[in-house]
Design a protein around this motif. Structure first.
Motif, PDB file in Angstrom:
ATOM      1  N   PHE A  76      41.196  -4.041  15.324  1.00  0.00           N
ATOM      2  CA  PHE A  76      40.370  -3.113  16.094  1.00  0.00           C
ATOM      3  C   PHE A  76      39.223  -3.904  16.751  1.00  0.00           C
ATOM      4  CE2 PHE A  76      36.774  -0.059  16.352  1.00  0.00           C
ATOM      5  CZ  PHE A  76      37.326   0.759  17.318  1.00  0.00           C
ATOM      6  N   TYR A  88      45.583  -9.768  10.132  1.00  0.00           N
ATOM      7  CA  TYR A  88      45.582  -9.850  11.592  1.00  0.00           C
ATOM      8  C   TYR A  88      45.275 -11.304  11.965  1.00  0.00           C
ATOM      9  CZ  TYR A  88      45.558  -4.777  11.765  1.00  0.00           C
ATOM     10  OH  TYR A  88      45.897  -3.454  11.626  1.00  0.00           O
ATOM     11  N   GLU A 105      48.282  -5.416   3.184  1.00  0.00           N
ATOM     12  CA  GLU A 105      47.046  -4.633   3.084  1.00  0.00           C
ATOM     13  C   GLU A 105      46.454  -4.914   1.706  1.00  0.00           C
ATOM     14  OE1 GLU A 105      45.725  -1.707   5.007  1.00  0.00           O
ATOM     15  OE2 GLU A 105      46.847  -2.508   6.707  1.00  0.00           O
ATOM     16  N   HIS A 109      48.252   2.501  14.835  1.00  0.00           N
ATOM     17  CA  HIS A 109      48.221   1.040  14.741  1.00  0.00           C
ATOM     18  C   HIS A 109      47.567   0.531  13.467  1.00  0.00           C
ATOM     19  CE1 HIS A 109      48.586   0.361  19.381  1.00  0.00           C
ATOM     20  NE2 HIS A 109      49.678   0.795  18.816  1.00  0.00           N
ATOM     21  N   PHE A 110      46.722   1.315  12.885  1.00  0.00           N
ATOM     22  CA  PHE A 110      45.932   0.811  11.761  1.00  0.00           C
ATOM     23  C   PHE A 110      46.117   1.691  10.533  1.00  0.00           C
ATOM     24  CE2 PHE A 110      43.494   0.027  15.732  1.00  0.00           C
ATOM     25  CZ  PHE A 110      43.681  -1.348  15.797  1.00  0.00           C
ATOM     26  N   ARG A 154      57.366  -3.536  17.476  1.00  0.00           N
ATOM     27  CA  ARG A 154      56.660  -4.514  18.309  1.00  0.00           C
ATOM     28  C   ARG A 154      57.420  -5.829  18.367  1.00  0.00           C
ATOM     29  NH1 ARG A 154      52.707  -1.949  15.661  1.00  0.00           N
ATOM     30  NH2 ARG A 154      51.713  -0.429  16.997  1.00  0.00           N
ATOM     31  N   GLU A 166      52.499   6.304   5.393  1.00  0.00           N
ATOM     32  CA  GLU A 166      51.688   5.388   6.202  1.00  0.00           C
ATOM     33  C   GLU A 166      52.269   3.974   6.156  1.00  0.00           C
ATOM     34  OE1 GLU A 166      47.738   3.893   4.924  1.00  0.00           O
ATOM     35  OE2 GLU A 166      46.978   4.779   6.785  1.00  0.00           O
ATOM     36  N   ALA A 187      37.232   3.997  16.456  1.00  0.00           N
ATOM     37  CA  ALA A 187      38.099   3.536  15.363  1.00  0.00           C
ATOM     38  C   ALA A 187      38.862   4.709  14.743  1.00  0.00           C
ATOM     39  CB  ALA A 187      37.269   2.826  14.298  1.00  0.00           C
ATOM     40  N   ALA A 239      47.644   4.147   2.093  1.00  0.00           N
ATOM     41  CA  ALA A 239      47.241   5.426   1.518  1.00  0.00           C
ATOM     42  C   ALA A 239      48.439   6.213   1.014  1.00  0.00           C
ATOM     43  CB  ALA A 239      46.471   6.241   2.563  1.00  0.00           C
ATOM     44  N   PHE A 287      35.556  -4.206  15.166  1.00  0.00           N
ATOM     45  CA  PHE A 287      35.312  -4.572  13.766  1.00  0.00           C
ATOM     46  C   PHE A 287      34.988  -6.057  13.662  1.00  0.00           C
ATOM     47  CE2 PHE A 287      38.079  -1.011  11.713  1.00  0.00           C
ATOM     48  CZ  PHE A 287      37.060  -0.102  11.963  1.00  0.00           C
ATOM     49  N   TRP A 322      42.887   5.496  15.048  1.00  0.00           N
ATOM     50  CA  TRP A 322      43.693   5.680  13.831  1.00  0.00           C
ATOM     51  C   TRP A 322      44.513   6.965  13.935  1.00  0.00           C
ATOM     52  CZ3 TRP A 322      43.431   9.568  10.006  1.00  0.00           C
ATOM     53  CH2 TRP A 322      44.304   9.354   8.928  1.00  0.00           C
ATOM     54  N   ARG A 332      44.650   3.558   7.177  1.00  0.00           N
ATOM     55  CA  ARG A 332      43.400   4.254   6.879  1.00  0.00           C
ATOM     56  C   ARG A 332      42.430   3.320   6.129  1.00  0.00           C
ATOM     57  NH1 ARG A 332      40.660   8.716   8.716  1.00  0.00           N
ATOM     58  NH2 ARG A 332      39.046   9.161   7.212  1.00  0.00           N
ATOM     59  N   GLU A 337      50.092  -7.559  16.880  1.00  0.00           N
ATOM     60  CA  GLU A 337      49.175  -6.493  16.492  1.00  0.00           C
ATOM     61  C   GLU A 337      47.778  -7.082  16.400  1.00  0.00           C
ATOM     62  OE1 GLU A 337      50.664  -3.670  13.296  1.00  0.00           O
ATOM     63  OE2 GLU A 337      52.123  -5.283  13.159  1.00  0.00           O
ATOM     64  N   ARG A 387      53.013  -9.229  12.058  1.00  0.00           N
ATOM     65  CA  ARG A 387      52.321  -8.944  10.801  1.00  0.00           C
ATOM     66  C   ARG A 387      53.336  -8.743   9.669  1.00  0.00           C
ATOM     67  NH1 ARG A 387      49.248  -4.122   9.737  1.00  0.00           N
ATOM     68  NH2 ARG A 387      47.598  -4.657   8.280  1.00  0.00           N
TER      69      ARG A 387
END
Lengths: 352, 323
Positions: free
Chosen positions: A71, A84, A133, B178-179, A153, A142, B169, A138, A74, B173, B181, A68, A90
């Protein structure tokens, strides 16, 4: 007639190959069973120390696999906090053979990952990746989607992996009495709530670890029958023990068991090897000189020393400046010193 | 370069001794700073800083930009990166309400990050400029004079924050899973926090107490193959909300490109990138799609001027008529 020792090479004897040699000049310690080169796709997983190994593979231009990626746009400095580029998958730290086996059983479909979720002040926490995280997820949905995506993966990519490097960390863990799942961290330390009726401490025996790793190796080879496996043992001592023993003896128990496990597996399989990162740090000639002031974490110089032996044995010239930092980007000084180690959270429980 | 004097006009400069205070000493950062390595690094930093300050002190007196006559006009200073060109061209090609005085000045690309603001005004940090491999490129109207806050009633910073990156981004999402929030929000906040335009706008606002409008770069004019239009619509809404929130938290207001310039909530319509120019007044290559043209500028400039307080002029919103 000569006795067997009279025909042994110098490296078999302590005095000429260790005590009479300047420590950093000790050589020919690691003789690889199989070559490792830049054509191989390499995975690194395990305890904190395996992060050093992964970084060194990246720095030297090997094909370190990252399932993974962060982004694209970023800043790189954000990546580490969100795990990451830390391990190939991960998963966060995998300290015990049982936890590795659990992830692999989920990846191959032998078991199904439970829907268990923890909460903390910030949000939903994955019990099996409690620090993945920094502020939690959230929602439980999620979190579960993220974990299941990671497992997917793992399943998709393991068939293409040529070398799986796993660093053993310790033998102590906490399990859920009802479901039997094993956690990387004790509930209540990095999330969730500890419940003595629900959570049980385990200090795995050699036989349990061997059984777990035999199955883990079998699963890895079922993904790719040509996969090579390399074990190391982390020289980083335990942060804390729940055994009731002094942490010094508990550490020896864990590390010696895992060292024996690595040797046993290596002797059992020609596609399994052991790299002695543990010995390069903890053995008497090195006089703890590669430990930081806390006598626990390993210095940059120590990591560079260890890994130089690895790459030299594989015929790779020293391609770094000894700094165990850069990985596809410039890493700050602070980042360089910060491995992602959930186990360190246990220090918060120590009496002052 | 002010819109009242047209192209090629000479600015009237005041001479004022330019001096810049040393930046405040950073607070202690805990035990890492106590290590020998950290001490050495700090000492090296301080030596470099002292050297830089000595160089600055030995420089000739700095020219301060002329203050427009205090004739009741609302004075707006636009400081920008290369994205400012569209608005400057628009101002040149239209007639701006005579009750406004609009001044444009800037530096392109990485040099834009060399523009700084402190209690004394807005200036170029030449140490930073020299670090740029492309330093001192010939350009259209470089910011070579210091700008005093008293000279203007409000400021506009046309920055470099990539709206397209933030949009991508949020879209990823929504569509890839993949990511988390939290990761996306943290990344977007970091992009905003590190943007030179945002930092400059914030510094001007803090030092001057005057209104500062800060603009992110427009969406690139490269059509995107949108797989999920509903997700893209929502991502674009989130993008604007995140930028607005991030800017507002720093005391800044912003203006977004009009919807009529946007294609599928994902890119700027290609017609607005044709024949765009650099700060040096040179037309971009045909395939360049990051910078917009005068037609785009004409659509956005009224909103920018209004946001910069132009509505305080007697007749309300600024009036732009074609020249």
């Amino acid at each position: 007639m000569k006795n067997p020792y009279q025909s042994l090479p110098e490296r078999a004897f302590w005095r000429p190959s260790v005590s009479e040699v300047e420590p950093t000049a000790i050589s020919d310690v690691y003789r690889p069973k199989f070559p490792v080169d830049k054509s191989m796709r390499v995975v690194t997983q395990g305890s904190c120390f395996s992060q050093h190994i992964g970084r060194q593979f990246v720095t030297r231009g090997y094909q370190w696999f990252e399932a993974e990626t962060p982004f694209t746009h970023f800043p790189a400095q954000l990546s580490r906090a969100y795990n990451y580029g830390v391990f190939s998958f991960r998963t966060g730290n995998i300290y015990t053979p049982r936890l590795l086996l659990q992830w692999l059983r989920w990846a191959c479909g032998r078991d199904e990952a439970p829907d268990e979720a923890w909460t903390n002040r910030e949000g939903s926490v994955d019990p099996f990746r409690p620090a993945i995280e920094p502020d939690g997820f959230a929602s439980d949905e999620e979190m579960l989607a993220s974990r299941n995506g990671m497992i997917a993966r793992m399943r998709e990519s393991l068939p293409s992996i040529d070398l799986f490097i796993f660093t053993f960390g310790l033998t102590e863990a906490w399990e859920n009495k009802e479901s039997g799942v094993v956690y990387p961290m004790c509930p209540g330390t990095a999330g969730g709530t500890f419940d003595p009726d629900k959570h049980v401490f385990r200090n795995y025996t050699f036989l349990e670890c061997h059984r777990d790793m035999t199955e883990a190796v079998e699963i890895l080879r079922s993904f790719n029958p040509a996969m090579k496996i390399l074990f190391t043992v982390s020289p980083v001592p335990l942060t804390a023990t729940a055994t009731g023993e002094h942490v010094l003896t508990a550490n020896t128990r864990s590390k010696s068991l895992l060292r024996t496990l690595a040797a046993t597996l290596s002797e059992e399989h020609d596609f399994v090897d052991y790299f002695p990162s543990f010995e390069f740090i903890i053995q008497p000639p090195f006089k703890a000189m590669f430990y930081d002031g806390n006598l626990r974490t390993v210095t940059k110089e120590g990591v560079a020393f260890v890994m130089s032996h690895f790459f030299k044995a594989h015929g790779a010239a020293d391609e770094t400046d000894g700094d165990d930092a850069p990985r596809r980007r410039t890493v700050t000084e602070a980042e360089n010193d910060d491995l992602v180690c959930e186990e360190v959270m246990l220090e918060g429980a120590a009496a002052r | 370069m002010s819109s009242e004097r047209g192209r090629g006009g000479k600015a009237r400069n005041w001479l004022r001794l330019f001096s810049r205070k040393s930046p405040p000493t950073a607070p202690a950062k805990g035990k890492r700073d106590a290590t020998p390595d950290a001490k050495e690094a700090r000492a090296a930093r301080e030596a470099r800083r002292a050297q830089a300050n000595a160089k600055k002190a030995s420089r000739p007196a700095k020219t301060m930009l002329a203050t427009p006559a205090a004739d009741g006009r609302h004075r707006i200073c636009v400081i920008g990166s290369s994205h400012m060109v569209a608005y400057k061209l628009a101002a040149d090609e239209t007639t701006i309400d005579p009750r406004l005085f609009v001044h444009f000045q800037g530096l392109a690309g990485r040099e834009f990050a060399a523009i700084e603001a402190d209690a004394d005004g807005i200036f170029v940090d030449y140490e930073k400029l020299l670090l740029s491999p492309r330093h001192l490129r010939p350009m259209w109207d470089p910011l070579t004079d210091a700008i005093a806050y008293d000279a203007f009633d409000s400021f506009v910073v046309v920055g470099t924050l990539r709206t397209s990156h933030i949009l991508k981004a949020f879209y990823e999402w929504r569509t890839t899973g993949h990511f988390s929030r939290a990761y996306i929000e943290a990344g977007v906040e970091m992009l905003i926090k590190r943007d030179p335009g945002v930092n400059l706008g914030q510094a001007i606002h803090q030092a001057s107490g005057k209104p500062v409008v800060t603009l992110a770069a427009p969406l690139t004019a490269i059509a995107v193959d949108v797989g999920d239009q509903a997700a893209m619509d929502e991502a674009y809404r989130e993008t604007k909300a995140a930028i607005e929130k991030g800017f507002h938290a720093r005391g800044l207001t912003t203006v977004f490109q009009p919807d009529e310039t946007v294609l599928d909530a994902s890119s700027t319509k290609e017609i607005y990138a044709r024949a765009s120019q650099t700060l040096a007044g040179v037309e971009h290559e045909d395939e360049e799609r990051a910078h917009m043209n005068a037609a785009f500028g004409k659509l956005v400039l009224p909103d920018i001027l209004a946001a910069a307080g132009a509505q305080q002029a007697e007749t309300g919103a600024p009036r732009l008529t074609s020249a």
